[in-house]
Enzyme design. Structure first.
Site, PDB file in Angstrom:
ATOM      1  CG  HIS A   1      -3.667  -0.502  -2.261  1.00 27.34           C
ATOM      2  ND1 HIS A   1      -2.623  -1.299  -2.667  1.00 27.34           N
ATOM      3  CD2 HIS A   1      -3.880  -0.789  -0.958  1.00 27.34           C
ATOM      4  CE1 HIS A   1      -2.201  -2.018  -1.635  1.00 27.34           C
ATOM      5  NE2 HIS A   1      -2.945  -1.743  -0.594  1.00 27.34           N
TER       6      HIS A   1
ATOM      7  CE  LYS B   1      -7.995  -7.127   9.085  1.00 21.44           C
ATOM      8  NZ  LYS B   1      -6.942  -8.157   8.970  1.00 21.44           N
TER       9      LYS B   1
ATOM     10  CB  CYS C   1      -1.040  -0.011   1.113  1.00 17.68           C
ATOM     11  SG  CYS C   1      -0.544  -0.791   2.628  1.00 17.68           S
TER      12      CYS C   1
ATOM     13  CG  ASP D   1      -2.181  -5.639  -2.171  1.00 13.92           C
ATOM     14  OD1 ASP D   1      -3.356  -5.483  -1.773  1.00 13.92           O
ATOM     15  OD2 ASP D   1      -1.198  -5.159  -1.595  1.00 13.92           O
TER      16      ASP D   1
ATOM     17  NE  ARG E   1       3.247  -9.013   5.355  1.00 14.95           N
ATOM     18  CZ  ARG E   1       1.936  -8.920   5.242  1.00 14.95           C
ATOM     19  NH1 ARG E   1       1.170  -9.691   5.990  1.00 14.95           N
ATOM     20  NH2 ARG E   1       1.387  -8.057   4.417  1.00 14.95           N
TER      21      ARG E   1
ATOM     22  CD  GLN F   1      -0.250  -9.008   0.281  1.00 15.61           C
ATOM     23  OE1 GLN F   1       0.090  -7.936  -0.214  1.00 15.61           O
ATOM     24  NE2 GLN F   1      -0.599  -9.138   1.552  1.00 15.61           N
TER      25      GLN F   1
ATOM     26  CG  HIS G   1      -5.562  -1.325   2.097  1.00 24.29           C
ATOM     27  ND1 HIS G   1      -4.207  -1.296   2.277  1.00 24.29           N
ATOM     28  CD2 HIS G   1      -6.030  -0.146   2.566  1.00 24.29           C
ATOM     29  CE1 HIS G   1      -3.861  -0.152   2.851  1.00 24.29           C
ATOM     30  NE2 HIS G   1      -4.960   0.564   3.034  1.00 24.29           N
TER      31      HIS G   1
END
Length: 675
Positions: A409, A492, A358, A407, A387, A405, A538
RNA sequence: GCCACUGUAGCUCAGCGGUAGAGCAGCGGUUUCGUAAACCGCAGGUCCUGGGUUCAAGUCCCAGCAGUGGCUCCA
């Protein structure tokens, strides 16, 4: 919020190629035990709102009553365990010991490490005590007497609980300990109840069986460390887990289910089906995807990309390294710097591997002036984040250190948030539909008791949480709400699925964020010519590609539907003289133009190994290949294939064109595995 | 990171102080077969790694690494 999962008679099992179904674990009424409300001391002074209250049970045979009876039995079994441990090691101190799904546990402080040998001894002792037909006697004491009594017995954890009970009342204690087994009468805590089992006395709300002999079949399974009251700053106790069922048969059946779960464990199937691997040289939590596994990933990614395209998503690409400054501005640094992989440049510059996308995407937004006419902007990519998970948390593909991901945004006007969330919900619905997977929906809220864990004001949190609630309502969704599960920047909607061993994993997510746009000072030019703050969403559909693969492998027990199968059909020549025809069949299948196939037509192979036809079929079967096409003299002569399904069904010979129509349709519609 | 357990051939596992074993997979040969395992043979191992105890260590002890089940964590 429930703090104990009540046992229930259902065990969820995924069956290959079908909707997840619930398989009933057979529960028989079993021996009559103390279930009637008028019976014995063990049901005395149970509060009427207690879920296990027999008075609420409509009839002795109802599922609710069966559940209540099992729950009681399991809870009593926990006491039996404690009584046995107490008999073997009088110095043992006890924490909490609730009934859980399928059984119970008890947290114990004891110098002696409890291994399998000790578990055997304890189990034997439990059987011994059970046979003695010990009554479970309830007694009530004023709380100060109770504290004195437990102190006398040197049960320091019980004393701690009692003191908390006295100060805060039972609810607070239950919420903190995860144990609901203590009771306070009324709001305060004037009196508490105890149960005595032989020599063992425990602080407990009950209810319990009247006599130890009523406890059905049990088995201690494992021991694990567990921090007192779930706090890692507290001492770690030994938690002994056990299974408990009404009968030996039920217990046996459950153990068989566990074995079935192990068979469909993705870590095992991943090796057997050649989907992914780990290497000690590469490192833990870093899976390597083989060609077959990679193909499945690509098919999934292709599917989700296709679904989001009509919604106006555009692809972006970002580097996997960044200066730390990015995360200092975003607010991640303070909270997560210990969980990042740090990288030093030649000149001594400090970089890190990106743990999320993000902040980068905000910089794509910020790289030029934006107008309200540009919004919404929807940036998407399939990319990896890194991570540094604590080693003990890693788990197959479910928990890894490099997470891929899907992902995206969305930067939009505040009034566009709901519409964008609805679009994301559409994509999620569309994606999950063909899998027939049961997803649980959770609204993840902040924990208002720990505001320092989060960015932003209380008003902002309440407003954004309400916005997501509105989306869920509009969607007609059924959801649970959980405090403390939010991201630090916003609430979320999380979608979770269970794996073969009944562990829940988060997959899709929709997150609302007014915080990062502020931290990065993102603006667009509003119609009035003034800069204004965009909202940010997100989202991920698969969540982590790795985790999704894990759940999917277990969901299908490795038998992927045709459209996802790395090999969709194996052509099995009966003798060498049929190899040529088999090769023709494969060439024909590969040359087809099939939607949703990433090009290359139907993924077919010839098995021209020097094995018997039977062995070739067995090999294809073990690889869970959906179609086996047997070709011999007859098929070669007539341009046919004899179609066999991995279910074992024989569809007999059919013209190749007919098979093509069938399989092409299945791939293009992403229909489930043929029966 | 914490607690417990596990680590022997590519895979599944046996051996638990005294010369490393089986099945499957692999390789070579024979067999050419009609819907879940043809037959014969061969090869394959620093018994996770490093220390220690012992005349002798896969086997016992210690440390590390990795895995498993939990706890904590999970942006």
């Amino acid at each position: 919020m429930d703090t104990i999962e009540a046992p229930h008679p259902f065990c969820q099992l995924f069956v290959p190629g079908a909707l997840a179904v619930q398989v009933r674990v057979h529960l028989r009424p079993g021996p009559v035990i103390s279930s009637a409300p008028h019976e014995g001391a063990n049901t005395m002074s149970v509060r009427s709102e207690d879920p296990a209250d027999p008075q609420k049970a409509p009839s002795p045979e109802s599922p609710e009553e069966l559940e209540a009876r099992l729950f009681r039995m399991r809870h009593s079994c926990a006491h039996l365990l404690a009584a046995a441990v107490s008999a073997l090691w009088p110095q043992a101190k006890f924490g909490v010991g609730p009934a859980i799904k399928f059984g119970f546990y008890y947290d114990i402080e004891l110098e002696t490490p409890l291994g399998p040998k000790e578990l055997d001894r304890i189990e034997q002792k439990m059987r011994e005590l059970r046979k003695k037909k010990l009554p479970y006697e309830r007694q009530e004491l004023p709380i100060d007497d109770a504290i004195a009594e437990m102190a006398r017995r040197n049960q320091t954890y019980k004393v701690e609980l009692l003191k908390l009970l006295k100060d805060k009342g039972s609810t607070a204690v239950a919420a903190e300990t995860g144990d609901d087994s203590v009771v306070s009468e009324g709001g305060g805590a004037a009196t508490v109840s105890f149960y005595k089992t032989g020599e063992f006395v425990d602080l407990c709300r009950g209810p319990h069986v009247a006599n130890s002999i009523e406890i059905g079949a049990f088995k201690l399974t494992t021991v694990a460390g567990a921090y007192w009251r779930g706090d890692e700053r507290n001492p770690q106790l030994q938690r002994v887990y056990g299974l408990c069922f009404a009968s030996e048969d039920d217990l046996k059946r459950h153990i068989e289910l566990l074995e079935e779960a192990k068979r469909r464990d993705h870590r095992r199937l991943g090796v057997e089906l050649d989907l992914f691997a780990f290497s000690d040289l590469v490192g833990p939590g870093l899976p390597l995807f083989t060609p077959k596994g990679t193909l499945v990933r690509r098919l999934l990614e292709d599917f989700v990309q296709g679904l989001q395209e009509p919604h106006g998503y555009t692809r972006v690409a970002i580097p996997h390294l960044t200066k730390n400054d990015l995360y200092k501005v975003s607010g991640h640094w303070d909270k997560f710097q210990d969980d990042l992989f740090h990288v030093r440049g030649k000149g001594g510059e400090e970089f890190c591997m990106k743990p999320m996308n993000c902040p980068h995407h905000t910089q794509i937004f910020a790289c030029r002036q934006r107008s309200y006419r540009d919004l919404p902007l929807r940036f998407s990519e399939v990319t990896s984040v890194y991570r540094d998970e604590v080693p003990g948390a890693l788990q197959g593909l479910s928990r890894v250190r490099m997470i891929t991901q899907d992902d995206a945004h969305v930067f939009c006007l505040p009034e566009q948030v709901e519409d964008e969330a609805m679009r994301i919900y559409d994509i999620i619905d569309g994606f999950y539909r063909p899998f027939g997977m049961q997803l649980a929906v959770r609204l993840s809220l902040w924990d208002e008791k720990k505001p320092d864990k989060y960015l932003g004001t209380k008003d902002r949190w309440e407003a954004t949480q309400e916005a997501l609630r509105a989306v869920l309502r509009k969607r007609g969704a059924t959801w649970v709400e959980e405090a403390g599960e939010a991201a630090f920047y916003g609430p979320k909607i999380d979608f979770t699925a269970k794996d073969a061993l009944d562990r829940s994993w988060q997959l899709a997510t929709i997150q609302l964020d007014f915080t990062l746009p502020e931290r990065f000072n993102l603006t667009y030019i509003a119609p009035d010519g003034q800069p204004a703050r965009p909202a940010m969403l997100h989202r991920a559909i698969l969540g982590s590609v790795e985790r999704f693969m894990a759940v999917l492998i277990e969901h299908y027990a490795g038998a992927f539907p045709v459209w996802l199968s790395p090999v969709q059909a194996v052509v099995v020549p009966i003798a060498d003289r049929h190899n040529e025809y088999a090769a023709q069949v494969v060439a024909t299948l590969k040359a087809l133009a099939v939607k949703n196939a990433l090009g290359g037509g139907i993924r077919a192979e010839v098995d021209d190994s020097r094995e018997s036809m039977q062995k070739k079929i067995r090999n294809a079967q073990l690889q869970k290949i959906p179609y086996m096409l047997v070709v011999g003299d007859r098929e070669a002569a007539e341009g046919q294939v004899a179609v066999r399904l991995r279910s074992g069904a024989d569809l007999k010979a059919m013209p190749l064109a007919q098979f093509i129509a069938r399989i092409t349709h299945e791939v293009e519609t992403r229909s489930d595995t043929p029966a």
